[in-house]
Design a protein around this motif. Structure first.
Motif, PDB file in Angstrom:
ATOM      1  N   UNK A 147       0.856  -1.184   0.000  1.00 56.71           N
ATOM      2  CA  UNK A 147       0.000   0.000   0.000  1.00 56.71           C
ATOM      3  C   UNK A 147       0.895   1.238   0.000  1.00 56.71           C
ATOM      4  N   UNK A 148       0.311   2.407  -0.250  1.00 54.64           N
ATOM      5  CA  UNK A 148       1.100   3.640  -0.219  1.00 54.64           C
ATOM      6  C   UNK A 148       1.718   3.866   1.157  1.00 54.64           C
ATOM      7  N   UNK A 149       0.968   3.581   2.224  1.00 51.18           N
ATOM      8  CA  UNK A 149       1.491   3.769   3.575  1.00 51.18           C
ATOM      9  C   UNK A 149       2.694   2.866   3.834  1.00 51.18           C
ATOM     10  N   UNK A 150       2.589   1.600   3.428  1.00 51.15           N
ATOM     11  CA  UNK A 150       3.698   0.653   3.628  1.00 51.15           C
ATOM     12  C   UNK A 150       4.892   1.023   2.763  1.00 51.15           C
ATOM     13  N   UNK A 151       4.612   1.543   1.559  1.00 50.48           N
ATOM     14  CA  UNK A 151       5.681   1.983   0.672  1.00 50.48           C
ATOM     15  C   UNK A 151       6.441   3.147   1.305  1.00 50.48           C
ATOM     16  N   UNK A 152       5.714   4.094   1.878  1.00 48.34           N
ATOM     17  CA  UNK A 152       6.349   5.238   2.533  1.00 48.34           C
ATOM     18  C   UNK A 152       7.180   4.796   3.729  1.00 48.34           C
ATOM     19  N   UNK A 153       6.691   3.813   4.469  1.00 49.00           N
ATOM     20  CA  UNK A 153       7.446   3.278   5.611  1.00 49.00           C
ATOM     21  C   UNK A 153       8.763   2.671   5.142  1.00 49.00           C
ATOM     22  N   UNK A 154       8.699   1.865   4.070  1.00 47.21           N
ATOM     23  CA  UNK A 154       9.910   1.209   3.576  1.00 47.21           C
ATOM     24  C   UNK A 154      10.900   2.230   3.025  1.00 47.21           C
ATOM     25  N   UNK A 155      10.414   3.208   2.294  1.00 46.56           N
ATOM     26  CA  UNK A 155      11.303   4.253   1.766  1.00 46.56           C
ATOM     27  C   UNK A 155      12.063   4.910   2.911  1.00 46.56           C
ATOM     28  N   UNK A 156      11.371   5.190   3.995  1.00 48.48           N
ATOM     29  CA  UNK A 156      12.009   5.831   5.142  1.00 48.48           C
ATOM     30  C   UNK A 156      13.005   4.925   5.855  1.00 48.48           C
ATOM     31  N   UNK A 157      12.888   3.617   5.657  1.00 45.39           N
ATOM     32  CA  UNK A 157      13.764   2.669   6.353  1.00 45.39           C
ATOM     33  C   UNK A 157      15.033   2.331   5.578  1.00 45.39           C
ATOM     34  N   UNK A 158      15.109   2.718   4.285  1.00 39.94           N
ATOM     35  CA  UNK A 158      16.298   2.389   3.493  1.00 39.94           C
ATOM     36  C   UNK A 158      17.271   3.566   3.463  1.00 39.94           C
ATOM     37  N   UNK A 159      18.515   3.256   3.103  1.00 42.11           N
ATOM     38  CA  UNK A 159      19.544   4.294   3.013  1.00 42.11           C
ATOM     39  C   UNK A 159      19.514   5.039   1.690  1.00 42.11           C
ATOM     40  N   UNK A 160      18.993   4.368   0.650  1.00 41.64           N
ATOM     41  CA  UNK A 160      19.131   4.914  -0.699  1.00 41.64           C
ATOM     42  C   UNK A 160      18.092   4.313  -1.618  1.00 41.64           C
ATOM     43  N   UNK A 161      17.521   5.137  -2.509  1.00 49.85           N
ATOM     44  CA  UNK A 161      16.686   4.624  -3.596  1.00 49.85           C
ATOM     45  C   UNK A 161      17.461   4.767  -4.897  1.00 49.85           C
ATOM     46  N   UNK A 162      17.481   3.691  -5.691  1.00 52.63           N
ATOM     47  CA  UNK A 162      18.178   3.699  -6.971  1.00 52.63           C
ATOM     48  C   UNK A 162      17.177   3.424  -8.087  1.00 52.63           C
TER      49      UNK A 162
END
Length: 199
Positions: A147-162
């Protein structure tokens, strides 16, 4: 009135390798020559439709919900973590390019003991299940249907998006990561250049 909402030039989605993907496609060239009003989501598309068809279009960029995609201060970062959003089997997304880059990194003197790469896409699960496998000190976590909420949580938990795409009409996940305050590495994929600056 009829309007065509274009999120990306369809002709660039067809091909087996880079040159073929970026080559002109007669069907789409003909299709877009029809007298229909266009709503386009990126500067790249505005320029493309103007240059190829002499078309002045309406520019309405994609947006995100800033109540969802924002920095979450209580998030705990996953160790040595990279996020890749997109179907890894779609050549357009450049997943092989990411794999080659990670292989070079892990073969260098700057390698990590382990890298966690989270591969997220909206489609069905691979083989009916999520797979976790480790290759060359890179552990892959394949996840689908967030979901969008879970996606936002995961984005915040990673060091980098590629984002390693050869082509994108816009590149929404990059904008989402930027809104969350997460560093991004993005290829020059045309679409992201509407809001990304090389630095």
């Amino acid at each position: 009135r009829i309007y065509h909402l274009c999120q990306g030039y369809e002709g660039y989605h067809i091909g087996r390798y880079y040159e073929e993907l970026r080559a002109d496609k007669f069907f789409y060239t003909t299709l877009h020559s029809l007298p229909v009003n266009n709503i386009l989501v990126s500067n790249h598309l505005i320029n493309l439709f103007n240059e190829k068809w002499g078309r002045t279009s309406y520019y309405i960029p994609n947006g995100i919900d800033l109540k969802i995609f924002k920095p979450i201060l209580k998030s705990i970062k996953k160790k040595n973590s990279i996020l890749f959003v997109g179907n890894p089997f779609d050549k357009l997304k450049g997943f092989n390019f990411l794999l080659e880059t990670l292989d070079k990194l892990q073969s260098s003197s700057n390698h990590f003991d382990v890298l966690n790469v989270y591969v997220i896409w909206g489609g069905s699960k691979i083989g009916g299940m999520n797979l976790d496998k480790e290759i060359k000190n890179v552990k892959f976590h394949f996840i689908s249907g967030l979901t969008q909420d879970k996606m936002a949580e995961l984005i915040n938990e990673v060091n980098l998006l590629v984002s390693t795409s050869w082509y994108e009409g816009f590149t929404l996940p990059v904008l989402e990561a930027m809104a969350c305050g997460v560093p991004t590495i993005v290829t020059k994929n045309m679409g992201a250049e509407s809001f990304c600056i090389h630095n």
